[in-house]
Design a protein around this motif. Sequence first.
Motif, mmCIF file in Angstrom:
data_model
loop_
_atom_site.group_PDB
_atom_site.id
_atom_site.type_symbol
_atom_site.label_atom_id
_atom_site.label_comp_id
_atom_site.label_asym_id
_atom_site.label_seq_id
_atom_site.Cartn_x
_atom_site.Cartn_y
_atom_site.Cartn_z
ATOM 1 N N ASN A 1 0.822 -1.210 0.000
ATOM 2 C CA ASN A 1 0.000 0.000 0.000
ATOM 3 C C ASN A 1 0.859 1.264 0.000
ATOM 4 O O ASN A 1 0.628 2.186 -0.795
ATOM 5 N N LEU A 2 1.842 1.330 0.895
ATOM 6 C CA LEU A 2 2.649 2.535 0.976
ATOM 7 C C LEU A 2 3.535 2.723 -0.253
ATOM 8 O O LEU A 2 3.638 3.832 -0.787
ATOM 9 N N VAL A 3 4.155 1.635 -0.721
ATOM 10 C CA VAL A 3 5.041 1.749 -1.883
ATOM 11 C C VAL A 3 4.247 2.135 -3.121
ATOM 12 O O VAL A 3 4.701 2.943 -3.941
ATOM 13 N N ALA A 4 3.035 1.596 -3.252
ATOM 14 C CA ALA A 4 2.189 1.964 -4.404
ATOM 15 C C ALA A 4 1.903 3.455 -4.402
ATOM 16 O O ALA A 4 1.995 4.133 -5.442
ATOM 17 N N ALA A 5 1.553 3.997 -3.226
ATOM 18 C CA ALA A 5 1.233 5.427 -3.144
ATOM 19 C C ALA A 5 2.462 6.284 -3.407
ATOM 20 O O ALA A 5 2.384 7.308 -4.104
ATOM 21 N N VAL A 6 3.622 5.886 -2.857
ATOM 22 C CA VAL A 6 4.843 6.668 -3.071
ATOM 23 C C VAL A 6 5.273 6.605 -4.535
ATOM 24 O O VAL A 6 5.727 7.612 -5.107
ATOM 25 N N THR A 7 5.130 5.438 -5.149
ATOM 26 C CA THR A 7 5.515 5.280 -6.553
ATOM 27 C C THR A 7 4.743 6.242 -7.452
ATOM 28 O O THR A 7 5.296 6.793 -8.414
ATOM 29 N N LYS A 8 3.471 6.471 -7.145
ATOM 30 C CA LYS A 8 2.656 7.385 -7.947
ATOM 31 C C LYS A 8 3.095 8.840 -7.769
ATOM 32 O O LYS A 8 2.884 9.682 -8.644
#
Length: 630
Positions: free
Chosen positions: A428-435
């Motif tokens: 969840n966190l990596v997905a949001a940061v990647t965006k």
Amino acid sequence: LMRKMKDSVAEEHLYLGFSHQYRDSILPLHTSISLFLLSYCDCKLFKVFLVPTGENADDRFVTNNLLGNLEVHLISRCQLPVIVQSCCLPAVVVKDGKFCRAGLSVVLRHIIQKTYETDPSKKDVLELLGFKKTCLKACAEVSQWTRLCEISIPLAVEGFLTASPEHCQTIPPDILQLERKLGEPVRVHNDDKIRRQKLQQQKAGAKAAVPVLGKEATEEGKAVETDEHPLPSLELSVAFSKLLVQELPDVVNREAPHIRRTKTTDLPLLDHVFAEGLYFTLADIVLLPCIHQFLISTKEQGKNLVNLPLISSWYQRVQEVPGVKKAAGKCNMELLHLPELMSSPEEELQDFSSVPDELEEENEDNNFIGGPRPTMTKLMENGIEAKFSPHPCPSWTLDWTNLPSAVSPGEGKMSRDRALRKQQQLNNLVAAVTKLAKPGDVIVDFCSGGGHVGIVLAHMMPSCQVVLVENKELSLTRAKDRSDELGLNNIWFIQANLDYFKGNFNIGVALHACGVATDMVIEHCIKARAAFVISPCCYGFIQNTVKFKYPQSHQFKEILSYKEHMILCRFADQTAVQLPPERRLIGKQCMGLVDLDRAWAAEEHNYSVQVISMEPESCSPKNNMFVGIP
């Protein structure tokens, strides 16, 4: 052997701020404190640099007036290692390394531990860390005592020293707070036994002999004078017996039957000998240079200290500790003999009830009775309910099976089920940061722990720089070991409280930042105008602090009192899987309301904030996530 041990230790650089010399101290006082500890420990393991904070620093002062046996170098702030430039001083970094320790307490504790590791015979140095080695370990944001020693008193004394004479007529409130602390009853490990010994001594009507510190007196050519500052002699015997590694007299250890039968509540309380209680600790080392400068200034103004009797007695007593006068001599500190400052007994005693309200303990009753429904209903009647934004990428996942084992949060340190849930949280966190991230961005993993988030980000985004900020040394050391195994070169490590990180960054991230730490991370991101991705935790630990008052948003403040908001925080922790489903649902709603207040507070600073539930929600009982964009 000792030479080989020292050669095997990587050289560490200690950076200290330097504004100017004031009498026999360097300001800021954090620098004088650090140098005093180095002298007390007789520690020469660090290459010491002074970093001028202004344009008027005189390098002749460094060679002529500083410590006679310590080589000190002058360096400009722009010459500092990049990682140190992001931190408040003092700071320690391994030469050419990427691991930095910053902030007074963290640096002092490291000096002590490093001294003992290099020379295990210096057990007296290790004892400075106190019982369970926790002295000044709690960060200033949550510990009133750490804040008083590390921040409030040094700043108060610096302000007193530099103020105009008309502004020095009153004792700073933080000094009064210390006087009051020294008058509080002492609680130490196994104090029941010591209190029974004190009762037996009182019943016998006898006083145990105060130990004579002949070793220190012989070293420094002065007789120890103890009778001018009489203290309950049992406390002194216990304190100095430990300092001198002596056994207490047998007569003190034997208890009469009627003493053993006495209830604990009927035992006499123990009085302070040193700052934290009976034993000499790092807190005394921190306070001595500050109080010393305050007393000199007070003496020059012709004042006496009858209104600070406990601080005066403490200051005199600390001088009797083996090694203190010797260390003070190395630092050119001419310690005072206080009776000459206390020659006006007719002066009125200070009324300590006048200590300002902001220094008082929180008196608000936190033992709330009743459930959260009345508070939730009150919000609903005003059109406020918990609301969650749709997850932007609910099925996104890292390819964990093809990632190096050191990237995975499990790696033998947790059960398979827990490791799976941690991977889901990271998705969840990596997905949001990647965006959000762009090449060249600096991403800060606050409250990083063992680096589960930061290491994944550094591995997945090699074009970004990742900084891990964590107060616990052991956790950050584990993260550094994992990073070294992966060969990451875009990651840095800072052991410090959040407030001591001052670097610029583009994205702040935190997984399960505990209580008020979530609000501190948001505050850091807002100051840097950085985006943030944060998962909160431990709502029950939220409470008013020096920096934060709850509720925070304008909308919530108009409706809820502090106590009502705390009810929501307490019940937001009721989300454990063992609880009944309806109770967990109320807990989730309370989490949503507390985080809605946080989101609206951030939006008042021109942020767009979404509160999202992590997918799957079973990945953690604390499954809320903020995504904030300036």
